[in-house]
Design a protein around this motif. Structure first.
Motif, PDB file in Angstrom:
ATOM      1  N   VAL A 110       0.314  -1.585   0.345  1.00 13.60           N
ATOM      2  CA  VAL A 110       0.150  -0.058   0.221  1.00 13.60           C
ATOM      3  C   VAL A 110       0.270   1.044  -0.018  1.00 13.60           C
ATOM      4  N   HIS A 111       1.988   1.167   0.106  1.00 11.10           N
ATOM      5  CA  HIS A 111       3.031   2.244   0.863  1.00 11.10           C
ATOM      6  C   HIS A 111       3.955   2.668  -0.671  1.00 11.10           C
ATOM      7  N   GLN A 112       3.771   1.795  -1.500  1.00 13.20           N
ATOM      8  CA  GLN A 112       4.528   1.749  -2.551  1.00 13.20           C
ATOM      9  C   GLN A 112       3.403   2.099  -4.049  1.00 13.20           C
ATOM     10  N   GLU A 113       2.266   1.494  -3.298  1.00  8.53           N
ATOM     11  CA  GLU A 113       1.266   1.216  -4.512  1.00  8.53           C
ATOM     12  C   GLU A 113       0.707   2.479  -4.593  1.00  8.53           C
ATOM     13  N   ASP A 114       0.027   3.439  -5.896  1.00  9.36           N
ATOM     14  CA  ASP A 114      -1.351   4.103  -5.970  1.00  9.36           C
ATOM     15  C   ASP A 114      -2.378   3.701  -6.849  1.00  9.36           C
ATOM     16  N   ASP A 115      -2.456   2.380  -7.220  1.00 14.58           N
ATOM     17  CA  ASP A 115      -3.457   2.270  -7.975  1.00 14.58           C
ATOM     18  C   ASP A 115      -3.748   0.738  -7.822  1.00 14.58           C
ATOM     19  N   ALA A 116      -5.585   0.788  -8.002  1.00 15.86           N
ATOM     20  CA  ALA A 116      -5.806  -0.240  -7.536  1.00 15.86           C
ATOM     21  C   ALA A 116      -5.747  -1.422  -7.739  1.00 15.86           C
ATOM     22  N   GLU A 117      -5.776  -1.399  -8.669  1.00 13.26           N
ATOM     23  CA  GLU A 117      -5.403  -2.546  -9.807  1.00 13.26           C
ATOM     24  C   GLU A 117      -4.259  -2.910  -9.522  1.00 13.26           C
ATOM     25  N   LYS A 118      -3.023  -2.107  -9.746  1.00 11.28           N
ATOM     26  CA  LYS A 118      -1.876  -2.704  -9.375  1.00 11.28           C
ATOM     27  C   LYS A 118      -1.450  -3.751  -7.966  1.00 11.28           C
ATOM     28  N   LEU A 119      -2.206  -2.477  -6.872  1.00 18.30           N
ATOM     29  CA  LEU A 119      -2.537  -3.150  -5.316  1.00 18.30           C
ATOM     30  C   LEU A 119      -2.625  -4.430  -5.326  1.00 18.30           C
ATOM     31  N   ALA A 120      -4.052  -4.684  -6.388  1.00 18.16           N
ATOM     32  CA  ALA A 120      -5.076  -5.871  -5.793  1.00 18.16           C
ATOM     33  C   ALA A 120      -4.110  -6.594  -6.501  1.00 18.16           C
ATOM     34  N   ALA A 121      -4.046  -7.335  -7.954  1.00 21.31           N
ATOM     35  CA  ALA A 121      -2.634  -7.774  -8.656  1.00 21.31           C
ATOM     36  C   ALA A 121      -1.639  -8.530  -7.559  1.00 21.31           C
ATOM     37  N   GLU A 122      -1.264  -6.913  -6.639  1.00 21.53           N
ATOM     38  CA  GLU A 122       0.566  -7.578  -5.889  1.00 21.53           C
ATOM     39  C   GLU A 122      -0.505  -7.997  -4.196  1.00 21.53           C
ATOM     40  N   ILE A 123      -1.787  -7.284  -4.083  1.00 25.13           N
ATOM     41  CA  ILE A 123      -2.322  -8.464  -2.895  1.00 25.13           C
ATOM     42  C   ILE A 123      -1.897  -9.903  -3.002  1.00 25.13           C
ATOM     43  N   ARG A 124      -3.118 -10.153  -4.700  1.00 25.93           N
ATOM     44  CA  ARG A 124      -3.178 -11.177  -4.642  1.00 25.93           C
ATOM     45  C   ARG A 124      -2.030 -12.313  -5.107  1.00 25.93           C
ATOM     46  N   ARG A 125      -1.081 -11.588  -5.706  1.00 23.62           N
ATOM     47  CA  ARG A 125       0.344 -12.543  -5.531  1.00 23.62           C
ATOM     48  C   ARG A 125       1.175 -13.038  -4.005  1.00 23.62           C
ATOM     49  N   ILE A 126       0.941 -11.682  -2.992  1.00 22.44           N
ATOM     50  CA  ILE A 126       1.080 -12.282  -2.036  1.00 22.44           C
ATOM     51  C   ILE A 126       0.867 -13.337  -1.646  1.00 22.44           C
ATOM     52  N   TYR A 127      -0.530 -13.188  -2.053  1.00 21.71           N
ATOM     53  CA  TYR A 127      -1.712 -14.365  -1.282  1.00 21.71           C
ATOM     54  C   TYR A 127      -1.383 -16.023  -1.475  1.00 21.71           C
ATOM     55  N   GLU A 128      -0.822 -15.539  -2.521  1.00 22.62           N
ATOM     56  CA  GLU A 128      -1.042 -16.809  -3.647  1.00 22.62           C
ATOM     57  C   GLU A 128       0.572 -17.080  -3.019  1.00 22.62           C
ATOM     58  N   HIS A 129       1.467 -16.509  -3.125  1.00 27.40           N
ATOM     59  CA  HIS A 129       2.977 -17.182  -3.074  1.00 27.40           C
ATOM     60  C   HIS A 129       2.597 -17.610  -1.292  1.00 27.40           C
ATOM     61  N   SER A 130       2.132 -16.920  -0.757  1.00 29.44           N
ATOM     62  CA  SER A 130       2.496 -17.494   1.207  1.00 29.44           C
ATOM     63  C   SER A 130       1.760 -19.177   0.617  1.00 29.44           C
ATOM     64  N   PHE A 131       0.514 -19.259  -0.095  1.00 35.95           N
ATOM     65  CA  PHE A 131      -0.839 -20.438   0.154  1.00 35.95           C
ATOM     66  C   PHE A 131       0.072 -21.512  -0.698  1.00 35.95           C
ATOM     67  N   ASP A 132       0.508 -21.233  -2.133  1.00 36.15           N
ATOM     68  CA  ASP A 132       1.253 -21.774  -3.104  1.00 36.15           C
ATOM     69  C   ASP A 132      -0.543 -22.296  -3.765  1.00 36.15           C
ATOM     70  N   ALA A 133      -1.505 -21.519  -3.730  1.00 39.60           N
ATOM     71  CA  ALA A 133      -2.358 -22.142  -4.512  1.00 39.60           C
ATOM     72  C   ALA A 133      -3.341 -20.720  -5.156  1.00 39.60           C
ATOM     73  N   PRO A 134      -3.906 -20.680  -5.938  1.00 44.72           N
ATOM     74  CA  PRO A 134      -5.026 -19.742  -5.992  1.00 44.72           C
ATOM     75  C   PRO A 134      -5.927 -19.167  -5.333  1.00 44.72           C
TER      76      PRO A 134
END
Length: 87
Positions: free
Chosen positions: A39-63
């Motif tokens: 959130v501190h690095q990004e101001d665009d909602a779509e890019k932030l949403a993609a990063e959030i998805r990446r963070i969670y999917e990486h941790s759980f190794d699943a979609p």
């Protein structure tokens, strides 16, 4: 309390309720920290949403099966804007 800490606490309050893997509230400490940083690095909602998805999917190794990262990103950016403007 300084403005960054105030913002981080406000963001953490919202992220606590985000439970896309139905693991239970409070289970996602690492993902929350990474999402707050994003959130501190990004101001665009779509890019932030993609990063959030990446963070969670990486941790759980699943979609990500649940949650709405676009809605979450918009809410987090709104908090970021509100807290930044009020200080």
């Amino acid at each position: 309390m300084n403005e960054i800490a105030q913002l981080n606490f406000a963001l953490a309050d919202v992220l606590q309720a985000f439970d896309p893997y139905k693991a239970g509230e409070g289970f996602y400490d690492t993902e929350m920290a990474d999402a707050i940083y994003a959130v501190h690095q990004e101001d665009d909602a779509e890019k932030l949403a993609a990063e959030i998805r990446r963070i969670y999917e990486h941790s759980f190794d699943a979609p990500m099966p649940g949650g709405d990262p676009i809605h979450l990103a918009k809410k987090l950016l709104s908090i970021k804007q509100t807290v930044s403007c009020s200080l």
